[in-house]
Scaffold this motif. Structure first.
Motif, PDB file in Angstrom:
ATOM      1  N   CYS A  81     -29.119 -27.767 -35.563  1.00  0.00           N
ATOM      2  CA  CYS A  81     -29.406 -27.902 -34.133  1.00  0.00           C
ATOM      3  C   CYS A  81     -28.845 -26.697 -33.378  1.00  0.00           C
ATOM      4  N   LYS A  82     -29.721 -25.953 -32.745  1.00  0.00           N
ATOM      5  CA  LYS A  82     -29.309 -24.750 -32.010  1.00  0.00           C
ATOM      6  C   LYS A  82     -28.463 -25.098 -30.786  1.00  0.00           C
ATOM      7  N   THR A  83     -28.737 -26.253 -30.167  1.00  0.00           N
ATOM      8  CA  THR A  83     -27.939 -26.674 -29.006  1.00  0.00           C
ATOM      9  C   THR A  83     -26.502 -26.944 -29.429  1.00  0.00           C
ATOM     10  N   LYS A  84     -26.352 -27.686 -30.512  1.00  0.00           N
ATOM     11  CA  LYS A  84     -25.026 -28.001 -31.045  1.00  0.00           C
ATOM     12  C   LYS A  84     -24.292 -26.716 -31.427  1.00  0.00           C
ATOM     13  N   LEU A  85     -25.009 -25.787 -32.007  1.00  0.00           N
ATOM     14  CA  LEU A  85     -24.432 -24.488 -32.381  1.00  0.00           C
ATOM     15  C   LEU A  85     -23.875 -23.788 -31.150  1.00  0.00           C
ATOM     16  N   TRP A  86     -24.671 -23.689 -30.100  1.00  0.00           N
ATOM     17  CA  TRP A  86     -24.235 -22.989 -28.889  1.00  0.00           C
ATOM     18  C   TRP A  86     -23.015 -23.676 -28.280  1.00  0.00           C
ATOM     19  N   LEU A  87     -23.064 -25.003 -28.172  1.00  0.00           N
ATOM     20  CA  LEU A  87     -21.952 -25.750 -27.578  1.00  0.00           C
ATOM     21  C   LEU A  87     -20.663 -25.543 -28.371  1.00  0.00           C
ATOM     22  N   HIS A  88     -20.747 -25.680 -29.680  1.00  0.00           N
ATOM     23  CA  HIS A  88     -19.563 -25.515 -30.526  1.00  0.00           C
ATOM     24  C   HIS A  88     -19.024 -24.085 -30.445  1.00  0.00           C
ATOM     25  N   ALA A  89     -19.916 -23.119 -30.519  1.00  0.00           N
ATOM     26  CA  ALA A  89     -19.500 -21.708 -30.479  1.00  0.00           C
ATOM     27  C   ALA A  89     -18.870 -21.336 -29.145  1.00  0.00           C
ATOM     28  N   ASN A  90     -19.296 -22.014 -28.096  1.00  0.00           N
ATOM     29  CA  ASN A  90     -18.762 -21.735 -26.763  1.00  0.00           C
ATOM     30  C   ASN A  90     -17.639 -22.696 -26.378  1.00  0.00           C
ATOM     31  N   ARG A  91     -17.009 -23.256 -27.411  1.00  0.00           N
ATOM     32  CA  ARG A  91     -15.789 -24.057 -27.276  1.00  0.00           C
ATOM     33  C   ARG A  91     -15.971 -25.347 -26.473  1.00  0.00           C
ATOM     34  N   ILE A  92     -17.180 -25.881 -26.505  1.00  0.00           N
ATOM     35  CA  ILE A  92     -17.415 -27.194 -25.912  1.00  0.00           C
ATOM     36  C   ILE A  92     -17.419 -28.155 -27.096  1.00  0.00           C
ATOM     37  N   ASN A  93     -16.255 -28.713 -27.372  1.00  0.00           N
ATOM     38  CA  ASN A  93     -16.070 -29.517 -28.578  1.00  0.00           C
ATOM     39  C   ASN A  93     -16.085 -31.001 -28.227  1.00  0.00           C
ATOM     40  N   LEU A  94     -17.120 -31.666 -28.665  1.00  0.00           N
ATOM     41  CA  LEU A  94     -17.225 -33.101 -28.451  1.00  0.00           C
ATOM     42  C   LEU A  94     -17.035 -33.869 -29.756  1.00  0.00           C
ATOM     43  N   GLU A  95     -16.685 -33.164 -30.820  1.00  0.00           N
ATOM     44  CA  GLU A  95     -16.583 -33.788 -32.133  1.00  0.00           C
ATOM     45  C   GLU A  95     -15.327 -34.625 -32.311  1.00  0.00           C
ATOM     46  N   ASP A  96     -14.324 -34.436 -31.471  1.00  0.00           N
ATOM     47  CA  ASP A  96     -13.094 -35.216 -31.598  1.00  0.00           C
ATOM     48  C   ASP A  96     -13.346 -36.707 -31.365  1.00  0.00           C
ATOM     49  N   ASN A  97     -14.426 -37.033 -30.673  1.00  0.00           N
ATOM     50  CA  ASN A  97     -14.754 -38.425 -30.391  1.00  0.00           C
ATOM     51  C   ASN A  97     -15.739 -39.026 -31.389  1.00  0.00           C
TER      52      ASN A  97
END
Length: 164
Positions: A14-30
């Motif tokens: 997922c390119k959206t997930k890639l961009w978010l993760h790379a730009n330090r928007i981390n929602l994976e902790d939840n």
């Protein structure tokens, strides 16, 4: 941000997930799936089954005499994992270490493993370098690509973000 295995994996997922993760928007902790994956990883290390190796900006699950081994709990996206392993093989090759790749998928609720083998050849290496360039361009965009909303999205840690 240097391209690592997670970013390669997300590029194919997922390119959206890639961009978010790379730009330090981390929602994976939840995410419960992410927590389960981390716990399985930790349990395997405690049992001595894995020895994670950090090289530059990547973490390799295990290296044997012949193989670089990547373990995944599910084979939900084997193509993404293949390219992740190719990145690791490329990084090792840059250090003068040539290995083959071995991907072990431990299926949920099953005792058996599915094993896939990967080799870094000239064609794969050329395509990998193109993918890395595309990832670098993508993560430097001012905003994330629009989500595609596929069936696997509901399990994603970033699912709610995509509906904003």
């Amino acid at each position: 941000m240097k391209v690592n295995g997670t970013l390669i994996n997300y590029y194919f997922f997922c390119k959206t997930k890639l961009w978010l993760h790379a730009n330090r928007i981390n929602l994976e902790d939840n995410s419960e799936d992410v927590r389960i994956g981390k716990i399985l990883h930790e349990l395997a290390e405690e049992k001595g089954k894995k020895t994670e190796i950090a090289i530059d900006n990547i973490k390799i699950d295990k290296i044997t005499k012949e193989y670089l081994v990547e373990s995944k709990k599910s084979d939900s996206d084997p193509e993404a994992v293949k390219w992740q392993v190719l990145l690791y093989l490329y990084k090792l090759k840059q250090k003068g270490v040539v290995k083959k790749g071995k991907i072990e998928f431990t299926e949920k609720r099953k005792q058996n493993k599915k094993i896939h083998y990967v080799e870094l050849d000239e064609v794969n290496e050329k395509e990998l370098l193109e993918v890395i360039a595309k990832i670098e361009t993508l993560i430097n965009l001012s905003e994330p690509p629009k989500p595609k909303f596929e069936r696997h999205c509901r399990k994603c840690a970033y699912y709610e973000y995509c509906f904003i």
